[in-house]
Design a protein around this motif. Structure first.
Motif, PDB file in Angstrom:
ATOM      1  N   LEU A 234      20.880 -33.740 -46.554  1.00  0.00           N
ATOM      2  CA  LEU A 234      19.750 -32.813 -46.474  1.00  0.00           C
ATOM      3  C   LEU A 234      19.725 -31.831 -47.633  1.00  0.00           C
ATOM      4  O   LEU A 234      18.651 -31.430 -48.090  1.00  0.00           O
ATOM      5  N   ASN A 235      20.897 -31.399 -48.097  1.00  0.00           N
ATOM      6  CA  ASN A 235      21.007 -30.436 -49.187  1.00  0.00           C
ATOM      7  C   ASN A 235      21.778 -31.048 -50.353  1.00  0.00           C
ATOM      8  O   ASN A 235      22.176 -32.206 -50.301  1.00  0.00           O
ATOM      9  N   GLU A 236      22.014 -30.282 -51.389  1.00  0.00           N
ATOM     10  CA  GLU A 236      22.618 -30.827 -52.595  1.00  0.00           C
ATOM     11  C   GLU A 236      24.074 -31.232 -52.365  1.00  0.00           C
ATOM     12  O   GLU A 236      24.769 -30.722 -51.483  1.00  0.00           O
ATOM     13  N   VAL A 237      24.506 -32.185 -53.178  1.00  0.00           N
ATOM     14  CA  VAL A 237      25.896 -32.611 -53.214  1.00  0.00           C
ATOM     15  C   VAL A 237      26.362 -32.443 -54.651  1.00  0.00           C
ATOM     16  O   VAL A 237      25.727 -32.952 -55.585  1.00  0.00           O
ATOM     17  N   LYS A 238      27.495 -31.728 -54.828  1.00  0.00           N
ATOM     18  CA  LYS A 238      27.894 -31.342 -56.182  1.00  0.00           C
ATOM     19  C   LYS A 238      29.413 -31.430 -56.313  1.00  0.00           C
ATOM     20  O   LYS A 238      30.147 -30.967 -55.444  1.00  0.00           O
ATOM     21  N   THR A 239      29.875 -32.060 -57.399  1.00  0.00           N
ATOM     22  CA  THR A 239      31.303 -32.097 -57.699  1.00  0.00           C
ATOM     23  C   THR A 239      31.539 -31.442 -59.058  1.00  0.00           C
ATOM     24  O   THR A 239      30.661 -31.436 -59.923  1.00  0.00           O
ATOM     25  N   TYR A 240      32.774 -30.940 -59.238  1.00  0.00           N
ATOM     26  CA  TYR A 240      33.063 -30.110 -60.407  1.00  0.00           C
ATOM     27  C   TYR A 240      34.177 -30.639 -61.295  1.00  0.00           C
ATOM     28  O   TYR A 240      34.399 -30.102 -62.384  1.00  0.00           O
ATOM     29  N   GLY A 241      34.925 -31.662 -60.870  1.00  0.00           N
ATOM     30  CA  GLY A 241      36.140 -32.017 -61.571  1.00  0.00           C
ATOM     31  C   GLY A 241      36.128 -33.391 -62.213  1.00  0.00           C
ATOM     32  O   GLY A 241      35.207 -34.207 -62.027  1.00  0.00           O
ATOM     33  N   THR A 242      37.195 -33.671 -62.953  1.00  0.00           N
ATOM     34  CA  THR A 242      37.416 -34.971 -63.574  1.00  0.00           C
ATOM     35  C   THR A 242      37.561 -36.058 -62.507  1.00  0.00           C
ATOM     36  O   THR A 242      38.228 -35.853 -61.490  1.00  0.00           O
ATOM     37  N   ASN A 243      36.961 -37.211 -62.735  1.00  0.00           N
ATOM     38  CA  ASN A 243      37.040 -38.375 -61.840  1.00  0.00           C
ATOM     39  C   ASN A 243      36.459 -38.096 -60.455  1.00  0.00           C
ATOM     40  O   ASN A 243      36.813 -38.774 -59.488  1.00  0.00           O
TER      41      ASN A 243
END
Length: 431
Positions: A234-243
């Motif tokens: 429903l809302n955003e999905v966000k990742t911040y790291g390597t791999n």
């Protein structure tokens, strides 16, 4: 029974009181373990159950926790299973705010578990140090802030899951490890059957060292042995790291609809990577990646029958927009694809390789039945290709926009001699 302090709580558990109602916030010196059938809840607002040392609440079967906040240290388990029961019945978790890992992992002799989860907000967690990790395609996967894991390979072992409004982490304050992690024992044993999963905001960071080739995480990771009927982000999905893969499938998904942006900020991240079998996928907003070798979409194994991508944007050398190395069905791109990068290193199946930041790449083994592109396909890096069929096959192509390649030595369209493509609409771009 209404409970006001940790001594009353432990006494009520020992006496096998079925209804454990918290009347005050409580600090507990160590973990507690509910008996089968006990329910821990509160009807008041802002009731906090804090665990000063170690893990939080252990479940044994047919338990329910609702209406409270639970806090452990982020690397500890706030809620987990510790039971000798073969049939764990139904475990319900609802209206919870959690600091710490929610790990619902079954192992022998556990065989049967039904999970009903709703309105769970995991504020902070660190799932990196748990030893049970799926391994395939040359990589291992960290568990998640929410972990659903059937670790029992025995015949007839099974977890069924219904989960709605599940969120993990915060913008610029992600959980560590994977976000939402669901896994069976392997491809053929110990399945997890997902009736429905809806997610709110998901933010994660694997904290994996740059250059590490055999370790990955996912914002939402549907691992092997999982059969999911419906997923709605429903809302955003966000990742911040390597791999860090933002969305990753090794299992089977009938329908996955993503209503907000999908974003990766780490090197070798991928917006959506599919090794499994997906019947229908729709990304209604933008898949965007920022980082060396961070790609928009990859089809490395399995297949997708029908997929819609509104827009894909990648920023970084080696950051391909879309890459296909297995047969798929109908792929539609709405507003277009854009890559802002040239050649660079990235992680592919456990190895660091060099790739050009082509917008669309169809490799050996890749086949697209129908590719519909309503917007422009744009690259800006040197020596890259906007539409590159390199050994693969595109049976039908419907191009509504333009192919743009503005970098030095870049080309709008290339069909290699060992590949083939419908050339409708691209004749003037070929070189």
């Amino acid at each position: 029974m209404k409970i006001s302090n940790h001594l009353d709580l432990q006494h009520a558990i020992d006496q096998n009181e079925k209804l454990l109602e918290l009347d005050n916030s409580i600090s507990v010196p160590n973990s507690i373990k509910l008996h089968k059938g006990q329910k821990l809840f509160s009807n008041k607002e802002n009731i906090f159950l804090s665990f000063i040392g170690g893990d939080g609440v252990a479940l044994t079967g047919d338990n329910e926790i609702s209406g409270i906040s639970i806090q452990t240290s982020p690397a500890n388990r706030a809620i987990y299973i510790d039971s000798p029961e073969v049939d764990l019945g139904t475990i319900r978790l609802e209206h919870l705010t959690v600091t710490g890992v929610v790990q619902l992992l079954t192992r022998a002799p556990n065989k049967v578990l039904s999970l009903d989860l709703s309105d769970i907000d995991i504020v902070s967690a660190d799932a990196r140090h748990y030893p049970e990790r799926p391994m395939k395609y040359g990589v291992n996967v960290y568990q998640g802030a929410l972990t659903i894991y059937n670790f029992n390979p025995e015949a007839e072992s099974r977890i069924t899951l219904h989960a709605e409004h599940i969120g993990v982490g915060r913008e610029k304050a992600p959980v560590i490890g994977s976000g939402i992690f669901i896994s069976g024992f392997n491809d053929t044993a110990g399945p997890v059957i997902v009736d429905k999963l809806t997610t709110t905001g998901v933010y994660s960071n694997g904290m994996i060292p740059t250059g590490q080739p055999n370790l990955i995480t996912g914002g939402i990771f549907i691992v092997y042995g999982v059969e999911a009927n419906e997923i709605v982000s429903l809302n955003e999905v966000k990742t911040y790291g390597t791999n860090d893969m933002v969305l990753d499938v090794w299992g089977k998904v009938k329908s996955w609809v993503v209503k907000e942006n999908v974003t990766s900020y780490g090197a070798s991240g991928i917006g959506f990577v599919n090794f499994g079998d997906v019947d229908y996928f729709k990304s209604e907003k933008t898949i965007q990646t920022y980082g060396l070798g961070a790609r928009g979409f990859n089809q490395y194994d399995g297949t997708i029958k029908d997929a819609y991508f509104e827009q894909i944007t990648t920023v970084g050398n080696g950051s391909i927009g879309m890459q296909f190395s297995k047969p798929v069905g109908n792929i539609t791109i709405g507003s277009g694809i854009k890559t802002l990068g040239a050649k660079g290193q990235t992680l592919v199946k456990g190895e660091i390789v060099e790739l050009n930041a082509d917008a669309i790449s169809v490799l050996h083994g890749g086949l697209i039945e129908t590719l519909t592109i309503d917007g422009d396909v744009v690259t800006s890096g040197d020596h890259v290709v906007s539409y590159h069929v390199n050994g693969g096959v595109v049976q039908a192509l419907k191009l509504g926009g333009k192919l743009v390649a503005s970098g030095n030595g870049a080309k709008p369209a290339v069909i290699e001699q060992d590949g083939s493509s419908d050339t409708t609409g691209i004749e003037g771009y070929l070189s």
